[in-house]
Motif scaffolding. Structure first.
Motif, PDB file in Angstrom:
ATOM      1  N   TYR A   1       0.847  -1.184   0.000  1.00  0.00           N
ATOM      2  CA  TYR A   1       0.000   0.000   0.000  1.00  0.00           C
ATOM      3  C   TYR A   1       0.881   1.231   0.000  1.00  0.00           C
ATOM      4  CZ  TYR A   1      -3.817  -3.083   1.372  1.00  0.00           C
ATOM      5  OH  TYR A   1      -4.734  -4.087   1.405  1.00  0.00           O
TER       6      TYR A   1
ATOM      7  N   LEU B   1      -4.820  -3.045   7.209  1.00  0.00           N
ATOM      8  CA  LEU B   1      -4.253  -2.167   6.199  1.00  0.00           C
ATOM      9  C   LEU B   1      -2.863  -1.699   6.611  1.00  0.00           C
ATOM     10  CD1 LEU B   1      -7.443  -0.119   5.334  1.00  0.00           C
ATOM     11  CD2 LEU B   1      -6.118  -1.460   3.701  1.00  0.00           C
TER      12      LEU B   1
ATOM     13  N   PRO C   1      -7.704  -7.118   3.306  1.00  0.00           N
ATOM     14  CA  PRO C   1      -7.817  -6.339   4.544  1.00  0.00           C
ATOM     15  C   PRO C   1      -9.136  -6.537   5.292  1.00  0.00           C
ATOM     16  CG  PRO C   1      -8.084  -4.929   2.634  1.00  0.00           C
ATOM     17  CD  PRO C   1      -7.672  -6.262   2.117  1.00  0.00           C
TER      18      PRO C   1
ATOM     19  N   TYR D   1     -10.413   2.573   5.400  1.00  0.00           N
ATOM     20  CA  TYR D   1      -9.311   2.622   4.438  1.00  0.00           C
ATOM     21  C   TYR D   1      -8.466   3.879   4.646  1.00  0.00           C
ATOM     22  CZ  TYR D   1      -6.758   2.867   0.032  1.00  0.00           C
ATOM     23  OH  TYR D   1      -5.756   2.937  -0.912  1.00  0.00           O
TER      24      TYR D   1
END
Length: 256
Positions: free
Chosen positions: A6, A57, A64, A221
């Motif tokens: 990420y 995350l 996730p 998120y």
């Protein structure tokens, strides 16, 4: 254990709005979340589920969205998050009580008192509005610090939380904007569906509770990305390339 990379500095709106759909079991997980959301008290688990998504995350765990396998933990974590939120809401509750008392008193003591009461109410309303606006940013920093450290006391570590807010305020602003637009859209669609007898009312229930759970995931998120920006967790997060899916697997962004 599987992991996914990420980029916490990315502002990709598409990832923000669609990351949950990369999970092969997203329909099942979101449907359960929406169903749980309909049940008072039991819906506290959604707060715990949100916390788990944030932590996943940050740790780079894929997918996730955790499995709905530990309702007890989700419920207790959600209860703690609600308690934290209520503590931060105490000033607003007190201001509301003062406003109600001042409003009643001003009507009972004549025009001068009414004028003074109106001015006082305006000041209190302004203070309440400012506190509310600041709180929507601050509470996200609180959730980040709590997700990282995992202790109830960490939700009240004002120094670290302030630094988190300073570094992540732009993404926090995006979270607020997305949530506001989402609620607005739900309201408009709901107003249209209510015109359809029976079937429309059922659709409203599904829309509202499913939509709210979806917005919870969107918030998770953004908050998870802020937490990752504070430093990766226990997982071996890769930050350069996305590993290709294994041979014969569908391309779901590496989430298989």
């Amino acid at each position: 254990m599987q992991y996914y990379d990420y980029n916490p500095t990315s502002g990709d709106l598409k990832d923000n709005l669609t990351f949950m759909f990369r999970d092969p079991e997203w329909k099942k997980k979101i449907l359960i979340g929406a169903g749980v959301n309909m049940i008072p008290i039991l819906n506290f688990v959604n707060g715990g589920y949100m916390l788990a998504v944030i932590q996943n995350l940050r740790n780079g765990i894929r997918p996730p969205l955790p499995a709905w396998s530990d309702f007890g933990k989700f419920f207790m974590d959600g209860l703690k998050m609600i308690a934290i939120s209520l503590i931060y809401a105490i000033p607003m509750i007190l201001l509301s009580i003062i406003m109600s008392a001042a409003s009643g008193a001003s009507y009972n003591y004549g025009s001068n008192a009414l004028t003074a009461g109106s001015i006082g109410l305006a000041i209190i309303s302004l203070i309440s509005l400012i506190y509310s606006l600041l709180l929507v940013f601050w509470i996200q920093g609180v959730y980040v610090n709590y997700a990282i450290k995992g202790t109830f006391a960490s939700a009240f570590e004002f120094g670290p939380i302030w630094k988190i807010v300073q570094r992540g305020w732009k993404r926090m602003l995006a979270t607020v904007a997305i949530y506001f637009v989402g609620v607005l859209v739900l309201g408009i669609v709901g107003a249209i569906l209510v015109l359809i007898p029976c079937l429309g009312w059922v659709a409203i229930w599904l829309l509202v509770f499913g939509g709210i759970f979806y917005l919870i995931l969107v918030m998770a998120y953004n908050i998870g990305m802020i937490a990752l920006q504070e430093g990766p967790g226990a997982g071996p997060v890769v930050t350069n390339t996305v590993p290709p899916p294994p041979p014969g697997a569908s391309n779901l962004g590496g989430w298989e």
